[in-house]
Design a protein around this motif. Structure first.
Motif, PDB file in Angstrom:
ATOM      1  N   ARG A  48     105.921  -9.191 -57.084  1.00 25.40           N
ATOM      2  CA  ARG A  48     104.553  -8.706 -57.327  1.00 25.40           C
ATOM      3  C   ARG A  48     104.427  -8.117 -58.720  1.00 25.40           C
ATOM      4  O   ARG A  48     103.430  -8.330 -59.415  1.00 25.40           O
ATOM      5  N   GLU A  52     101.893  -9.440 -61.626  1.00 28.17           N
ATOM      6  CA  GLU A  52     100.878  -8.595 -62.262  1.00 28.17           C
ATOM      7  C   GLU A  52     101.123  -8.493 -63.769  1.00 28.17           C
ATOM      8  O   GLU A  52     100.180  -8.425 -64.564  1.00 28.17           O
ATOM      9  N   TRP A 114      95.662   2.483 -68.099  1.00 22.82           N
ATOM     10  CA  TRP A 114      95.657   1.450 -67.059  1.00 22.82           C
ATOM     11  C   TRP A 114      94.550   0.457 -67.328  1.00 22.82           C
ATOM     12  O   TRP A 114      93.471   0.826 -67.815  1.00 22.82           O
ATOM     13  N   ASP A 118      88.767  -6.351 -63.183  1.00 23.78           N
ATOM     14  CA  ASP A 118      88.891  -6.611 -61.742  1.00 23.78           C
ATOM     15  C   ASP A 118      90.363  -6.655 -61.337  1.00 23.78           C
ATOM     16  O   ASP A 118      91.196  -7.255 -62.023  1.00 23.78           O
ATOM     17  N   GLY A 119      90.680  -6.023 -60.223  1.00 22.68           N
ATOM     18  CA  GLY A 119      92.049  -6.008 -59.733  1.00 22.68           C
ATOM     19  C   GLY A 119      92.891  -4.898 -60.322  1.00 22.68           C
ATOM     20  O   GLY A 119      94.091  -4.811 -60.047  1.00 22.68           O
ATOM     21  N   ALA A 121      92.969  -1.705 -59.735  1.00 19.51           N
ATOM     22  CA  ALA A 121      93.509  -0.754 -58.757  1.00 19.51           C
ATOM     23  C   ALA A 121      94.799  -1.283 -58.141  1.00 19.51           C
ATOM     24  O   ALA A 121      95.783  -0.542 -57.978  1.00 19.51           O
ATOM     25  N   SER A 122      94.821  -2.571 -57.813  1.00 21.58           N
ATOM     26  CA  SER A 122      96.021  -3.194 -57.259  1.00 21.58           C
ATOM     27  C   SER A 122      97.133  -3.216 -58.293  1.00 21.58           C
ATOM     28  O   SER A 122      98.307  -2.967 -57.973  1.00 21.58           O
ATOM     29  N   TRP A 123      96.795  -3.510 -59.551  1.00 22.08           N
ATOM     30  CA  TRP A 123      97.770  -3.545 -60.648  1.00 22.08           C
ATOM     31  C   TRP A 123      98.443  -2.185 -60.790  1.00 22.08           C
ATOM     32  O   TRP A 123      99.669  -2.078 -60.838  1.00 22.08           O
ATOM     33  N   LYS A 124      97.644  -1.130 -60.838  1.00 20.68           N
ATOM     34  CA  LYS A 124      98.151   0.235 -60.988  1.00 20.68           C
ATOM     35  C   LYS A 124      99.039   0.622 -59.802  1.00 20.68           C
ATOM     36  O   LYS A 124     100.125   1.188 -59.975  1.00 20.68           O
ATOM     37  N   CYS A 125      98.601   0.292 -58.597  1.00 22.97           N
ATOM     38  CA  CYS A 125      99.361   0.622 -57.396  1.00 22.97           C
ATOM     39  C   CYS A 125     100.719  -0.074 -57.399  1.00 22.97           C
ATOM     40  O   CYS A 125     101.748   0.530 -57.069  1.00 22.97           O
ATOM     41  N   THR A 126     100.727  -1.347 -57.774  1.00 25.64           N
ATOM     42  CA  THR A 126     101.980  -2.104 -57.821  1.00 25.64           C
ATOM     43  C   THR A 126     102.950  -1.485 -58.820  1.00 25.64           C
ATOM     44  O   THR A 126     104.139  -1.306 -58.527  1.00 25.64           O
ATOM     45  N   THR A 129     104.294   1.917 -57.592  1.00 24.08           N
ATOM     46  CA  THR A 129     105.264   1.739 -56.511  1.00 24.08           C
ATOM     47  C   THR A 129     106.617   1.301 -57.066  1.00 24.08           C
ATOM     48  O   THR A 129     107.670   1.830 -56.679  1.00 24.08           O
TER      49      THR A 129
END
Length: 312
Positions: A48, A52, A114, A118-119, A121-126, A129
Motif C-alpha cells: 500500500r 501511494e 500532506w 482526492d484520496g 486522507a487515505s494517503w496520510k493514514c497509510t 501507519t
C-alpha cells in the motif's frame, strides 16, 4: 560489473537474543549493512505504501511543488539534493518526500506536510501507519544493537536517544531515463547516512551499492541485492561515533540501471537533545575516543546544510 555483497540476515523475531546480538555485532563491524527479516511490518502494508508513493510522484511537478520542503518535511524535486558535492556540480537524480515525527491534535505548530487532492486522507493514514510500524521495528532493533555493544538493552532509551526519537520517513523515486550529461550521474551519489540506523524497503529494482573501505583507491563497490520481505539496514554516522568506529557507517550509493526505482527509507535518529559520545565499552587507553561529544540535533543540522546548500 560489481559483485553482490554477502550481507548477513538478522531475524528480529528470534528468541535467541544472544545469538542475534552477536550476529549484529559481526555484521556492523564487517559491513555496516545487513538484512532484517520478520520485522513485523506486513507485506500488504508495504504494498500500500509503495502504491501511494507512486501516485504522489506521478502528479504534475507544479502540484508536488506546493508541498516543497520546509523544516525538512515535504517534497524535494530532481537534483535538489547533492550527497557528494565534491564529485558532481549537479544534484542527484531522484525526487523525494519527507515525513517527520508524527503529530497529534495537541501539537499547535504542525510541521509535516500532506497532499490535499482526492484520496489525501487515505494517503496520510497509510503513511502514518507505516511510520508507526517501522519505528517500532527500529526501536526493537536498537535494543539488540545495545546488547551487541555490551551495554544494557535500554541504554539508548536511558541516554535519551529513543525518547521521542527524530525519525524521518523518506519516499524516494529514481527515474529510469536520465538527462544526457557530461558528468557521471547517480540516483544517490556516494555518502554515509547521518544518524543512528536506516531501515530501507525497496521495490526490488537494483542500483544500491556499498563500499566497505571508504579510503581505498580505487573504491571497490558491491551490489546490494533485494531480499523479498526484508529491510536493508545500515549503520549511520552517529552510531559510528558512539562506537568509536567499531561499527561502520558504510559508504553507499545508488547507480542508474535504466529502470524506474522506488524505495522507502526510514532514518531512526536520536532525539535532537541527545548527546552522542563514545561508549565506555568502545574505548580504552590504547583506543581513546576519536570524536568529541556532540548534540545530535547540531550534528544533523550541520550535515543537512552541506547536503542542500549547493542546490539552494
Amino acid at each position: 560489473m560489481a559483485k553482490p555483497a554477502n550481507l548477513p540476515i538478522i531475524d528480529l523475531s528470534s528468541s535467541d537474543l544472544e545469538h542475534s546480538a552477536k550476529s549484529i555485532r559481526q555484521a556492523c563491524m564487517e559491513y555496516g549493512f545487513f538484512y532484517l527479516v520478520n520485522h513485523g511490518v506486513g507485506e500488504e502494508l508495504l504494498d500500500r505504501v509503495f502504491s501511494e508513493s507512486r501516485k504522489f510522484f506521478a502528479l504534475p511537478l507544479e502540484e508536488k511543488m506546493k508541498l516543497a520542503r520546509k523544516n525538512h518535511r515535504g517534497y524535494t524535486p530532481l537534483y535538489a539534493e547533492n550527497l557528494n558535492p565534491s564529485a558532481s556540480s549537479r544534484g542527484d537524480s531522484k525526487e523525494s518526500f519527507y515525513i517527520g515525527p508524527l503529530e497529534d491534535d495537541s501539537v499547535q505548530c504542525k510541521l509535516n506536510q500532506w497532499p490535499l487532492e482526492d484520496g489525501a486522507a487515505s494517503w496520510k493514514c497509510t503513511m502514518e501507519t507505516y511510520y508507526e510500524h517501522v519505528l517500532d521495528a527500529g526501536k526493537r532493533l536498537i535494543s539488540l544493537i545495545a546488547q551487541a555493544l555490551n551495554v544494557e538493552q535500554d541504554f539508548f532509551g536511558k541516554v535519551g536517544a529513543t525518547d521521542d526519537p527524530n525519525g524521518f520517513l523518506r519516499l524516494l523515486h529514481y527515474p529510469g531515463v536520465l538527462e544526457v550529461s557530461d558528468e557521471e550521474r547517480y540516483g544517490a551519489s556516494a555518502h554515509s547516512d547521518y544518524g543512528m540506523i536506516t531501515l530501507l524497503a525497496t521495490d526490488g529494482v537494483g542500483g544500491l551499492q556499498v563500499c566497505r573501505e571508504k579510503s581505498s583507491h580505487p573504491q571497490i563497490w558491491e551490489d546490494v541485492l533485494s531480499l523479498k520481505g526484508a529491510f536493508i539496514v545500515n549503520i549511520g554516522d552517529m552510531l559510528e561515533r558512539w562506537t568509536n568506529c567499531l561499527f561502520r557507517s558504510t559508504l553507499h550509493r545508488v547507480v542508474p540501471t535504466g529502470r524506474e526505482r522506488y524505495s522507502l527509507a526510514f532514518f531512526l535518529d536520536p532525539n535532537p537533545d541527545c548527546m552522542v559520545e563514545c561508549l565506555k565499552s568502545c574505548c580504552s587507553e590504547s583506543s581513546p575516543p576519536k570524536f568529541a561529544p556532540i548534540r545530535s540535533g547540531d550534528y544533523l543540522k550541520e550535515r543537512l546544510q552541506v547536503t542542500y546548500s549547493s542546490q539552494e
